[in-house]
Scaffold this active site. Structure first.
Site, PDB file in Angstrom:
ATOM      1  N   LYS A  72      97.359 -34.917 -15.465  1.00 60.96           N
ATOM      2  CA  LYS A  72      95.910 -35.210 -15.336  1.00 60.96           C
ATOM      3  C   LYS A  72      95.682 -36.711 -15.081  1.00 60.96           C
ATOM      4  CE  LYS A  72      94.934 -33.120 -19.275  1.00 60.96           C
ATOM      5  NZ  LYS A  72      96.289 -32.575 -19.591  1.00 60.96           N
ATOM      6  N   THR A  73      96.322 -37.548 -15.895  1.00 57.94           N
ATOM      7  CA  THR A  73      96.158 -38.999 -15.704  1.00 57.94           C
ATOM      8  C   THR A  73      96.680 -39.401 -14.323  1.00 57.94           C
ATOM      9  OG1 THR A  73      96.517 -39.250 -18.072  1.00 57.94           O
ATOM     10  CG2 THR A  73      96.640 -41.253 -16.740  1.00 57.94           C
ATOM     11  N   ASP A 117      89.855 -39.647 -20.583  1.00 61.50           N
ATOM     12  CA  ASP A 117      90.846 -38.697 -21.087  1.00 61.50           C
ATOM     13  C   ASP A 117      90.276 -38.050 -22.350  1.00 61.50           C
ATOM     14  OD1 ASP A 117      93.212 -37.362 -21.123  1.00 61.50           O
ATOM     15  OD2 ASP A 117      94.458 -39.049 -21.717  1.00 61.50           O
ATOM     16  N   THR A 166      92.177 -31.034 -22.663  1.00 60.30           N
ATOM     17  CA  THR A 166      93.125 -29.964 -22.981  1.00 60.30           C
ATOM     18  C   THR A 166      92.348 -28.758 -23.509  1.00 60.30           C
ATOM     19  OG1 THR A 166      93.363 -31.015 -25.140  1.00 60.30           O
ATOM     20  CG2 THR A 166      95.109 -31.430 -23.547  1.00 60.30           C
ATOM     21  N   ARG A 225     106.128 -34.187 -17.964  1.00 61.38           N
ATOM     22  CA  ARG A 225     106.389 -35.257 -18.944  1.00 61.38           C
ATOM     23  C   ARG A 225     107.653 -34.954 -19.731  1.00 61.38           C
ATOM     24  NH1 ARG A 225     101.611 -36.427 -22.207  1.00 61.38           N
ATOM     25  NH2 ARG A 225     101.252 -37.969 -20.601  1.00 61.38           N
TER      26      ARG A 225
HETATM   27  N1  LIG Z   1     103.038 -33.132 -10.191  1.00 59.27           N
HETATM   28  C1  LIG Z   1     103.797 -34.140 -10.597  1.00 59.27           C
HETATM   29  N2  LIG Z   1     104.732 -34.658  -9.807  1.00 59.27           N
HETATM   30  C2  LIG Z   1     105.521 -35.665 -10.238  1.00 59.27           C
HETATM   31  N3  LIG Z   1     105.428 -36.227 -11.471  1.00 59.27           N
HETATM   32  C3  LIG Z   1     104.497 -35.757 -12.278  1.00 59.27           C
HETATM   33  C4  LIG Z   1     103.620 -34.715 -11.898  1.00 59.27           C
HETATM   34  N4  LIG Z   1     102.777 -34.445 -12.908  1.00 59.27           N
HETATM   35  C5  LIG Z   1     103.107 -35.286 -13.893  1.00 59.27           C
HETATM   36  N5  LIG Z   1     104.137 -36.063 -13.530  1.00 59.27           N
HETATM   37  C6  LIG Z   1     104.779 -37.074 -14.367  1.00 59.27           C
HETATM   38  O1  LIG Z   1     104.682 -36.638 -15.719  1.00 59.27           O
HETATM   39  C7  LIG Z   1     104.259 -37.693 -16.568  1.00 59.27           C
HETATM   40  C8  LIG Z   1     103.038 -37.253 -17.347  1.00 59.27           C
HETATM   41  O2  LIG Z   1     101.936 -37.090 -16.496  1.00 59.27           O
HETATM   42  P1  LIG Z   1     100.446 -37.466 -16.951  1.00 59.27           P
HETATM   43  O3  LIG Z   1     100.452 -38.621 -17.896  1.00 59.27           O
HETATM   44  O4  LIG Z   1      99.649 -37.580 -15.710  1.00 59.27           O
HETATM   45  O5  LIG Z   1     100.043 -36.174 -17.733  1.00 59.27           O
HETATM   46  P2  LIG Z   1      98.636 -35.811 -18.421  1.00 59.27           P
HETATM   47  O6  LIG Z   1      98.347 -34.376 -18.060  1.00 59.27           O
HETATM   48  O7  LIG Z   1      97.633 -36.834 -18.095  1.00 59.27           O
HETATM   49  O8  LIG Z   1      98.981 -35.859 -19.917  1.00 59.27           O
HETATM   50  P3  LIG Z   1      97.995 -36.287 -21.101  1.00 59.27           P
HETATM   51  O9  LIG Z   1      96.843 -35.370 -21.012  1.00 59.27           O
HETATM   52  O10 LIG Z   1      98.862 -36.072 -22.308  1.00 59.27           O
HETATM   53  O11 LIG Z   1      97.688 -37.748 -20.837  1.00 59.27           O
HETATM   54  C9  LIG Z   1     104.063 -38.898 -15.661  1.00 59.27           C
HETATM   55  O12 LIG Z   1     105.201 -39.726 -15.752  1.00 59.27           O
HETATM   56  C10 LIG Z   1     104.007 -38.363 -14.263  1.00 59.27           C
HETATM   57  O13 LIG Z   1     104.650 -39.225 -13.380  1.00 59.27           O
END
Ligand SMILES: Nc1ncnc2c1ncn2[C@@H]1O[C@H](COP(=O)(O)OP(=O)(O)OP(=O)(O)O)[C@@H](O)[C@H]1O
Length: 345
Positions: A72-73, A117, A166, A225
């Protein structure tokens, strides 16, 4: 038996160390083309960004929903990067009063992307301020109290809100309705995680074959992640062992960290253990489960359950959480003759 439910929280996507934040930053894809998987969401986002670019306006507000660690981030950063706009990051827990939000909104520059977030954890009073801000790029600031209170309207620079949650079910309808587009992120397939890992291994300079990456991917709970985190542990193991990041090294490293072949961690095992051992397979209410494993109900609901349901070990029923036949089988326990099965209900 209880040994089977012990182990490190290595596969909890919610827990992030400082080193990991830096590590993640380095691995984040910068464009939609580099972003692996979530094909539908990528296509929808691309269209939204292209349409805004043609009309030279700010893209519509975007809500990203799904379990932690699915990107998401990263997607919020990509939205800002692809539309060549600055990005401001904040989170629901940091907005405890309407004034906190007013301070952020009133300092946005025209066209800025605002990422909130955990938007479901924002204060109620701020939520109401956000409705007007999202719709009319305006807020009303209350001055004074009681009968003498007045509201002063304040125009804002146009912005794009990207909210992440989430728990989309917890968002009030008026807030949800103000997003022009909602993306539901899904857990990743093993093949997609292999692609995430290939990219990460290349960036980290870890020589590793596809078979070994496939083993890491299949133990990563469908979550990039976690995949990246396990890759780091494998890299460490290979470094110390001196034998390279082979399939055997992957298995040995992940066994050492108690990540089983399905990627279950301590909390997953604790939840299944309580349901199977103490409640004969269920049904068990969410709060009872949370108290029994000493974790917040929100974490159980947002992090643990979606994955256990997805891999078919657990079923959510109106009467509570129930272990499925596969759930009993995975922990090598004989099914209790009196137990209700999630897949029978
Ligand atoms: N589709 C993707 N392709 C490549 N890398 C990804 C992808 N999705 C996530 N990642 C990697 O996974 C890690 C976590 O992603 P991110 O922080 O965006 O998750 P999030 O859903 O925002 O989690 P949270 O809600 O806990 O913050 C990052 O290092 C990101 O580079």
């Amino acid at each position: 038996m209880s040994d089977a439910f012990d182990g490190e929280a290595l596969v909890n996507p919610e827990v992030e160390s400082e080193a990991e934040v830096a590590f993640e930053g380095a691995l984040r894809p910068k464009s939609l083309a580099e972003f692996v998987g979530q094909r539908k969401v990528r296509g929808q986002l691309q269209l939204l960004l292209d349409a805004a670019a043609i009309q030279n306006r700010t893209p519509d507000h975007i809500l990203l929903a799904g379990p932690p660690g699915l990107g998401k981030t990263t997607l919020a950063m990509i939205v800002a990067h692809e539309s060549e706009r600055p990005l401001r990051l904040t989170s629901g827990p940091a907005i405890q009063h309407a004034g906190d939000l007013a301070a952020v909104l009133s300092s946005l520059v025209p066209g800025e992307v605002l990422f909130i977030d955990e938007i479901h954890r924002m204060a109620r009073s701020a939520e109401e301020m956000l409705y007007l801000a999202m719709e009319d790029f305006r807020i009303d600031i209350m001055v004074g109290k009681g009968a003498g209170a007045t509201s002063i309207p304040l125009d804002l620079a146009p912005f794009t809100l990207v909210g992440a949650t989430t728990r989309s079910g917890l968002l009030p309808n008026p807030l949800r309705d103000r997003f022009g587009f909602t993306a539901h992120l899904e857990f990743y397939e093993t093949g997609e995680l292999v692609r995430v890992l290939q990219r990460a291994a290349q960036l980290l300079g870890v020589p590793i074959g596809d078979e070994a990456l496939g083993e890491i991917a299949s133990r990563s709970r469908g979550t990039p992640r976690i995949a990246n985190r396990l890759l780091r542990r494998v890299r460490d193991y290979a470094l110390v062992d001196g034998g390279g990041a082979t399939l055997e090294a992957v298995r040995a490293a992940l066994d050492l960290y108690d990540v089983d072949e399905l990627g279950l961690d301590r909390l997953d095992r604790a939840v299944m253990g309580i349901i199977l051992e103490r409640f004969d397979g269920g049904p068990v209410g969410l709060n009872t489960l949370a108290v029994s494993v000493g974790e917040e109900a929100e974490t159980i609901e947002a992090v643990v359950e979606p994955f256990l349901v997805r891999i078919g070990l657990l079923s959510r029923t109106p009467r509570g959480r129930v272990a499925t036949k596969a759930g009993w089988a995975h922990f090598g326990m004989p099914r209790n003759a009196n137990a209700l099965f999630g897949d029978d209900l």
